[in-house]
Write a protein that holds these residues in place. Sequence first.
Motif, short mmCIF file in Angstrom:
data_model
loop_
_atom_site.label_atom_id
_atom_site.label_comp_id
_atom_site.label_asym_id
_atom_site.label_seq_id
_atom_site.Cartn_x
_atom_site.Cartn_y
_atom_site.Cartn_z
N TYR A 193 4.70 3.74 15.77
CA TYR A 193 4.80 3.41 14.19
C TYR A 193 5.60 4.92 13.70
O TYR A 193 6.44 4.98 12.97
CB TYR A 193 3.76 3.14 13.50
CG TYR A 193 3.11 1.56 13.74
CD1 TYR A 193 4.00 0.84 14.36
CD2 TYR A 193 2.00 1.30 13.21
CE1 TYR A 193 3.28 -0.54 14.51
CE2 TYR A 193 1.51 0.30 13.36
CZ TYR A 193 2.20 -0.86 14.14
OH TYR A 193 1.65 -2.09 14.34
N LYS A 231 12.29 -10.64 18.58
CA LYS A 231 12.48 -11.63 17.65
C LYS A 231 12.13 -10.92 16.16
O LYS A 231 12.62 -11.32 15.18
CB LYS A 231 11.32 -12.89 17.84
CG LYS A 231 11.87 -14.00 18.85
CD LYS A 231 10.99 -15.12 18.94
CE LYS A 231 11.51 -15.87 20.12
NZ LYS A 231 10.49 -16.90 20.45
N LEU A 232 11.23 -10.12 16.20
CA LEU A 232 10.67 -9.47 14.92
C LEU A 232 11.63 -8.36 14.83
O LEU A 232 12.34 -8.28 13.44
CB LEU A 232 9.16 -8.58 14.97
CG LEU A 232 8.07 -9.63 15.47
CD1 LEU A 232 6.75 -8.74 15.50
CD2 LEU A 232 8.08 -10.37 13.92
N GLN A 233 12.12 -7.52 15.70
CA GLN A 233 12.99 -6.31 15.49
C GLN A 233 13.50 -5.85 16.93
O GLN A 233 12.62 -5.32 17.68
CB GLN A 233 12.27 -5.27 14.86
CG GLN A 233 13.25 -3.89 14.76
CD GLN A 233 14.26 -4.05 13.93
OE1 GLN A 233 14.29 -4.44 12.77
NE2 GLN A 233 15.51 -3.76 14.52
N ARG A 273 4.95 -3.78 10.06
CA ARG A 273 4.95 -4.10 8.79
C ARG A 273 4.98 -5.93 9.07
O ARG A 273 4.30 -6.70 8.32
CB ARG A 273 5.77 -3.88 7.98
CG ARG A 273 5.93 -4.55 6.41
CD ARG A 273 6.89 -3.86 5.68
NE ARG A 273 8.29 -4.22 6.21
CZ ARG A 273 9.13 -5.00 6.31
NH1 ARG A 273 8.86 -6.35 5.63
NH2 ARG A 273 10.37 -5.04 6.65
N LEU A 274 5.99 -6.23 9.99
CA LEU A 274 6.23 -7.77 9.94
C LEU A 274 5.14 -8.32 10.60
O LEU A 274 4.59 -9.55 10.18
CB LEU A 274 7.56 -7.80 10.73
CG LEU A 274 8.81 -7.46 10.14
CD1 LEU A 274 10.04 -7.70 11.03
CD2 LEU A 274 9.04 -8.40 8.95
N MET A 275 4.64 -7.74 11.54
CA MET A 275 3.14 -8.35 12.11
C MET A 275 2.09 -8.38 11.09
O MET A 275 1.29 -9.38 11.18
CB MET A 275 2.78 -7.52 13.37
CG MET A 275 3.69 -7.72 14.68
SD MET A 275 3.36 -6.55 16.07
CE MET A 275 1.81 -7.25 16.65
N HIS A 302 11.96 1.46 13.65
CA HIS A 302 11.77 -0.08 14.15
C HIS A 302 10.33 -0.24 14.53
O HIS A 302 9.95 -1.51 14.22
CB HIS A 302 12.77 -0.16 15.22
CG HIS A 302 14.15 -0.19 14.99
ND1 HIS A 302 15.26 0.23 16.14
CD2 HIS A 302 14.74 -0.54 13.85
CE1 HIS A 302 16.35 0.03 15.43
NE2 HIS A 302 16.38 -0.38 14.18
N GLU A 316 2.53 -8.61 7.91
CA GLU A 316 2.73 -9.76 7.04
C GLU A 316 2.63 -11.34 7.49
O GLU A 316 2.10 -12.10 7.02
CB GLU A 316 4.45 -9.76 6.51
CG GLU A 316 4.78 -8.76 5.70
CD GLU A 316 6.22 -8.42 5.61
OE1 GLU A 316 6.83 -8.89 6.11
OE2 GLU A 316 6.60 -7.40 4.77
N TYR A 317 2.86 -11.52 8.71
CA TYR A 317 2.67 -12.50 9.80
C TYR A 317 1.06 -12.97 9.55
O TYR A 317 0.75 -14.09 9.22
CB TYR A 317 2.97 -12.44 11.25
CG TYR A 317 2.77 -13.70 11.97
CD1 TYR A 317 3.49 -14.96 11.83
CD2 TYR A 317 1.37 -13.48 12.88
CE1 TYR A 317 2.95 -16.05 12.56
CE2 TYR A 317 1.17 -14.63 13.43
CZ TYR A 317 1.77 -15.78 13.46
OH TYR A 317 1.50 -17.00 14.12
N ARG A 344 8.71 -0.98 11.27
CA ARG A 344 8.90 -2.29 10.58
C ARG A 344 8.42 -3.52 11.48
O ARG A 344 7.97 -4.45 10.69
CB ARG A 344 10.53 -2.52 10.97
CG ARG A 344 11.25 -3.58 10.22
CD ARG A 344 12.73 -3.86 10.17
NE ARG A 344 13.10 -4.87 9.53
CZ ARG A 344 13.26 -5.95 9.66
NH1 ARG A 344 12.80 -6.66 10.96
NH2 ARG A 344 13.64 -7.06 8.94
N ILE A 345 8.07 -3.08 12.89
CA ILE A 345 7.49 -4.36 13.59
C ILE A 345 6.09 -4.30 13.21
O ILE A 345 5.55 -5.33 13.10
CB ILE A 345 7.74 -4.04 15.22
CG1 ILE A 345 8.96 -4.12 15.65
CG2 ILE A 345 6.73 -4.92 15.86
CD1 ILE A 345 9.32 -3.57 17.04
#
Length: 193
Positions: A116, A13-15, A127-129, A121, A131-132, A124-125
């Motif tokens: 990482y 869902k994230l990437q 970073r998105l985590m 990818h 941010e969440y 990016r995952i």
Amino acid sequence: MSDFQLIQQAIYKLQPLDAAEWDDFSQKLLLKKYSKGDFLIREGQVENYIYFLNKGATRHYFIKDGKEFTVDFQFQGDFVTAYYSLITREPSAVFIELLEEAEVVAIPVKVLNEFYGRYHHGERIGRLMAEYQYIKRLRKEMDLLSYTAEERYTALMQRNPAMIQQISVKHLSSYLGIHPESLSRIRKQHTRN
């Protein structure tokens, strides 16, 4: 359903990852089981994992002057960690307690950092985590300042109504920032409605 299917869905869902990226990452995941009352981490320990709840629920809390303060709950399908400790490598200020029997997928911090570094990818995952986590914390702070206790309780009920009924009044009232007596009154009102 495989042991890693739920975490794969959450990550995708994230990437979405290609097959090679997922295979490389998933080979290093650990499946662990815990009993109610066990701890993923205790205050003073350095966090070495991000966990994904295949099944179960957790409570983040800290103790100040002998009093417990609940700061968060996580449920099936959530990622769980003492994030500050994981990032800084400093001892955790929180306990993470299992509220019921749980099955978790543990991601060692070393595996995460390799992922990482090796894959765009993966970075990016991560970073998105992050941010969440920031958004979740900010939303809770804003909710505490701008919503009534009833509104905060309703929002938590919408997130996981079955589990909320099982959480003790003491823990839930601490999380909501209200007295246990006020929570009992709010629960009675919800039951009547």
